[in-house]
Enzyme design. Structure first.
Site, short mmCIF file in Angstrom:
data_model
loop_
_atom_site.label_atom_id
_atom_site.label_comp_id
_atom_site.label_asym_id
_atom_site.label_seq_id
_atom_site.Cartn_x
_atom_site.Cartn_y
_atom_site.Cartn_z
N GLU A 84 0.59 -1.29 0.03
CA GLU A 84 -0.05 0.14 0.00
C GLU A 84 0.66 0.90 -0.10
O GLU A 84 0.60 2.30 -0.82
CB GLU A 84 -1.01 0.19 1.26
CG GLU A 84 -1.88 1.10 1.14
CD GLU A 84 -2.91 1.18 2.17
OE1 GLU A 84 -3.85 1.73 2.37
OE2 GLU A 84 -2.41 0.31 3.37
N ARG A 92 -1.46 33.19 -19.57
CA ARG A 92 -1.86 34.58 -18.67
C ARG A 92 -0.94 35.52 -18.79
O ARG A 92 0.44 35.28 -18.62
CB ARG A 92 -1.83 33.68 -17.13
CG ARG A 92 -1.91 34.94 -16.04
CD ARG A 92 -3.23 35.39 -15.87
NE ARG A 92 -3.61 36.25 -14.73
CZ ARG A 92 -4.48 37.05 -14.64
NH1 ARG A 92 -5.67 37.17 -15.53
NH2 ARG A 92 -4.72 37.73 -13.46
N GLN A 94 10.41 34.78 -12.66
CA GLN A 94 11.01 33.55 -11.90
C GLN A 94 10.03 33.09 -10.70
O GLN A 94 10.06 31.81 -10.40
CB GLN A 94 12.37 33.77 -11.36
CG GLN A 94 13.52 33.93 -12.55
CD GLN A 94 14.68 34.35 -12.16
OE1 GLN A 94 14.91 34.80 -10.93
NE2 GLN A 94 15.74 33.89 -12.96
#
Length: 381
Positions: A244, A270, A281
């Site tokens: 798991e 954008r 940056q």
């Protein structure tokens, strides 16, 4: 380390991507997330394709694939399907229920349970956690009292993923309380008298994978439903939790790649101050870190998968994979919200859901701090 997949593996991934593109096509994931609705149809669609049975032997209804191929499938589904709760449900059943049945079960148990689990007819859950035993997993209050023909279980398992939809539960209980962790046994408990399921408990993320409690009140379990011998619970739990830890995030590797690509595209589209925000940056460095996390997470997981396919123990590698991938998922989802600004904070753009979905990853299947403890302890062995 560089992974090169064969033509057959790339074709397998392409087929899994086609399946992923069909999942959730006709529903509103945002609405299901708000309401905590699990898609059993998509779960069964994955089962019919062979996802649930990927790592199970063909003798018991599976496809007999190795760990590497199975991770490849789950990663592809996580990339093409936006329902992170679904991929968590698939992995939870595969690694914490089916895997221990295949290893510890009798031939009769394998024939009775595994085909129904692999086909999606049954949903199986793993019942270990209790209200007062979280990271101290085997400090159990649930008891299994021996009676004629079997055992009577009393107790309550808490915080169990998919519990409200469980058809069968693999439950750890104290059959010999005086023996401590050596007195823990495992049982396959089917829905019926004395075994009830709580309503879903409200939670922050992966809401399409409902969480609840398993309640046992004078619940009779026949002896043939004990998984392994009495007192085998510690061994079974130790075996199961490694699988798991290693692979519970396999589907979420794909989600990390999907999130990276979305953030990179957004950074090019954008514009602020007359320039794409990727020119700054503060944004580009976050995306660079997301790429680094995605690559290192994949390397760790596929390394563990390859070791498992070779029959190696990989204890420390499982813990490192769980720790690193869980933390990477959370960090990258946080960066995605920051990159998208106000859009990242609003439900309609589905970025904040990614953050909520990956919060739990540093908790379930062993917290990040438990993984750090394990790594330190294993270094000395």
């Amino acid at each position: 380390m560089h992974w090169t997949f064969s033509d057959e593996q790339r074709a397998l991934r392409d087929r899994a991507l086609e399946l992923a593109g069909e999942l959730g096509r006709s529903d509103d994931l945002a609405a299901r997330d708000r309401d905590g609705v699990f898609s059993r149809d998509d779960f069964r669609r994955c089962a019919a394709w062979g996802v649930l049975g990927s790592h199970v032997d063909r003798r018991w209804g599976g496809r007999g694939r190795g760990a590497v191929d199975t991770v490849l499938i789950l990663e592809a589904i996580g990339y093409g399907c936006r329902d992170n709760g679904l991929t968590l449900a698939l992995g939870g059943q595969m690694w914490s229920v089916q895997e221990p049945i295949e290893v510890y079960g009798s031939e009769e148990q394998k024939q009775r349970f595994l085909p129904r689990l692999c086909s999606g007819e049954w949903i199986g859950v793993h019942g270990v956690s209790e209200e007062h035993s979280g990271s101290d997993a085997l400090a159990l209050q649930t008891t299994a009292r021996r009676v004629d023909g079997g055992y009577v279980l009393d107790g309550r398992k808490c915080y169990i993923g998919m519990a409200p939809h469980a058809d069968v539960a693999l439950v750890l209980a104290n059959s010999d309380p005086e023996a401590g962790k050596w007195g823990v046994s495992a049982f396959l408990v089917e829905k019926g008298e004395g075994f009830s399921l709580s309503p879903p408990r409200a939670k922050s993320g992966t809401r399409t994978n409902p969480l609840g409690d398993l309640v046992f009140e004078q619940c009779f379990v026949p002896e043939e439903n004990r998984l392994g011998g009495e007192g085998v619970g510690l061994s079974l739990f130790t075996h199961t939790i490694k699988w798991e830890r290693a692979f519970i995030h396999a589907g979420h590797l794909g989600a990390m790649q999907r999130l990276l690509e979305r953030c990179f595209e957004y950074s090019r589209q954008r514009r602020q101050f007359g320039r794409p925000i990727g020119d700054f940056q503060a944004v580009s460095h976050r995306i660079a870190e997301m790429r680094l996390r995605q690559e290192t997470a994949r390397l760790l997981m596929y390394n563990v998968a390859a070791m498992k396919d070779r029959g190696l123990d990989a204890s420390i590698e499982c813990a490192m994979a769980k720790l690193h991938i869980a933390e990477c998922l959370l960090a990258s989802a946080t960066d995605a919200v920051r990159i998208h600004g106000a859009r990242g904070y609003l439900e309609e753009f589905e970025i904040e859901r990614e953050l909520r979905d990956h919060l739990g990853g540093v908790i379930y299947a062993g917290t990040s701090d438990i993984q750090r403890n394990l790594i330190y302890d294993l270094l000395g062995r």
